[in-house]
Design a protein around this motif. Structure first.
Motif, short mmCIF file in Angstrom:
data_model
loop_
_atom_site.label_atom_id
_atom_site.label_comp_id
_atom_site.label_asym_id
_atom_site.label_seq_id
_atom_site.Cartn_x
_atom_site.Cartn_y
_atom_site.Cartn_z
N ARG A 69 0.81 -1.22 0.00
CA ARG A 69 0.00 0.00 0.00
C ARG A 69 0.84 1.27 0.00
O ARG A 69 0.47 2.27 -0.60
N THR A 70 2.00 1.26 0.64
CA THR A 70 2.82 2.47 0.75
C THR A 70 3.82 2.62 -0.40
O THR A 70 4.65 3.53 -0.38
N THR A 71 3.75 1.75 -1.39
CA THR A 71 4.64 1.86 -2.55
C THR A 71 4.41 3.19 -3.25
O THR A 71 3.29 3.48 -3.68
N LYS A 72 5.44 4.01 -3.38
CA LYS A 72 5.27 5.35 -3.94
C LYS A 72 5.01 5.33 -5.44
O LYS A 72 4.28 6.16 -5.96
N ASP A 73 5.63 4.39 -6.12
CA ASP A 73 5.43 4.28 -7.56
C ASP A 73 4.07 3.63 -7.82
O ASP A 73 3.87 2.45 -7.57
N GLN A 74 3.11 4.42 -8.32
CA GLN A 74 1.74 3.93 -8.49
C GLN A 74 1.67 2.75 -9.45
O GLN A 74 0.94 1.78 -9.21
N ARG A 75 2.44 2.82 -10.55
CA ARG A 75 2.41 1.72 -11.52
C ARG A 75 2.99 0.44 -10.91
O ARG A 75 2.45 -0.64 -11.12
N LEU A 76 4.07 0.57 -10.15
CA LEU A 76 4.65 -0.59 -9.48
C LEU A 76 3.64 -1.19 -8.51
O LEU A 76 3.49 -2.42 -8.44
N ARG A 77 2.94 -0.35 -7.76
CA ARG A 77 1.93 -0.85 -6.82
C ARG A 77 0.82 -1.60 -7.57
O ARG A 77 0.36 -2.67 -7.14
N GLU A 78 0.41 -1.05 -8.71
CA GLU A 78 -0.62 -1.70 -9.52
C GLU A 78 -0.16 -3.07 -10.03
O GLU A 78 -0.89 -4.06 -9.96
N LEU A 79 1.08 -3.12 -10.53
CA LEU A 79 1.61 -4.38 -11.08
C LEU A 79 1.74 -5.44 -10.00
O LEU A 79 1.37 -6.61 -10.20
#
Length: 287
Positions: A17-27
């Motif tokens: 949830r705290t991953t700053k890179d939105q695309r990385l969090r989505e993947l």
């Protein structure tokens, strides 16, 4: 909260949830959901999961400077072509897989040069134009070309037989977008089967063969690059490529020519095979 079959996916997705890179969090979230669904569906035993880990470990251990087993695995599972197809465009030449042998830099060559440094195969000329979707030539377009020899091997597979750079060339189209080079007609060939991907094919009863082809990566300023092949029409395995890369628009006749004038102009002897293959690049932003 206890980690159970029911709560596992939400717990792992929440950990990102705290991953700053939105695309990385989505993947990572999507990967987790699909992977967990797969595990719940097939319910692997501990032994089966350990075998899977050992297989992936072996794939990584087989990779080196001239061999990319993970690319090969992606290819035979159809993932490479799926990614290419998703990222393709309707405005240009169809794309195909990069393959595992684009591992060395192609030497710069002049138009008309031969990429065959051995002179042992059936003489061939490949020519065409690099164009925009409306037919406008793209002068100075870059063409990176590589292929196997007439026995079905790339230079990196036979370092004691083929000199480095055999079957490879980096060309620039002329002022009218034209390109041409001399080579040999490539052969169909098996993908490497001496590693874990080969064992996978053997276990599933699949053949390892690819139809005869020449690879291209073509680039021009203001346009999307394309990674593609020209396939030799009527090659064995044209209908059952081990890596699913054949597209009908890329199948090309390597027609025999006995034209003495053409032969003299192109620097070959008759008879020779002549393949004509135009490449269309889509404009940037069209994807």
């Amino acid at each position: 909260m206890d980690f159970t079959v029911e709560t596992a996916t939400d717990a792992v997705v929440e950990s990102f949830r705290t991953t700053k890179d939105q695309r990385l969090r989505e993947l990572l979230g999507s990967l987790t959901r699909h992977l967990h669904d797969f595990v719940r569906e097939v319910e692997p035993t501990i032994e089966e999961w350990e075998q899977a880990i050992d297989f992936l470990t072996a794939v990584g251990q087989k990779c080196d400077d001239t061999r990319q087993e993970f690319v090969l695995l992606s290819d035979v599972l159809g993932v490479s072509m799926l990614v290419e197809t998703i990222n393709g465009t309707e405005d240009g030449t169809e794309s195909t897989v990069l393959g595992p042998f684009h591992m060395t830099e192609s030497p710069s060559r002049e138009l008309g040069d031969s990429i065959d440094l051995l002179g042992t195969g059936r003489a061939c000329v490949v020519s065409g134009r690099v164009l925009t979707a409306d037919g406008t030539p793209l002068p100075g377009a870059e063409l990176d070309v590589w292929q196997c020899n007439e026995q079905g091997f790339y230079d990196v597979q036979q370092p004691d037989v083929q000199p480095p750079g055999n079957g490879r060339g980096l060309f620039r189209a002329d002022d009218e977008g034209r390109y041409w080079f001399r080579t040999v007609v490539p052969s169909h060939y098996p993908i490497p089967t001496d590693g874990p991907v080969g064992r996978l094919l053997d276990a599933t009863g699949r053949h390892p063969y690819r139809p005869a082809h020449i690879h291209f990566i073509v680039k021009a300023a203001g346009h999307l690059p394309v990674t593609t092949h020209v396939f030799v029409a009527d090659s064995p395995y044209i209908d059952s490529d081990a890596v699913f890369a054949v597209k009908s628009g890329l199948i090309t006749e390597f027609a025999e020519s006995r034209d003495e004038d053409d032969a003299e102009r192109l620097g070959v002897a008759v008879p020779f095979a002549h393949a004509r293959f135009d490449i269309v690049l889509a404009p940037e932003g069209s994807r």
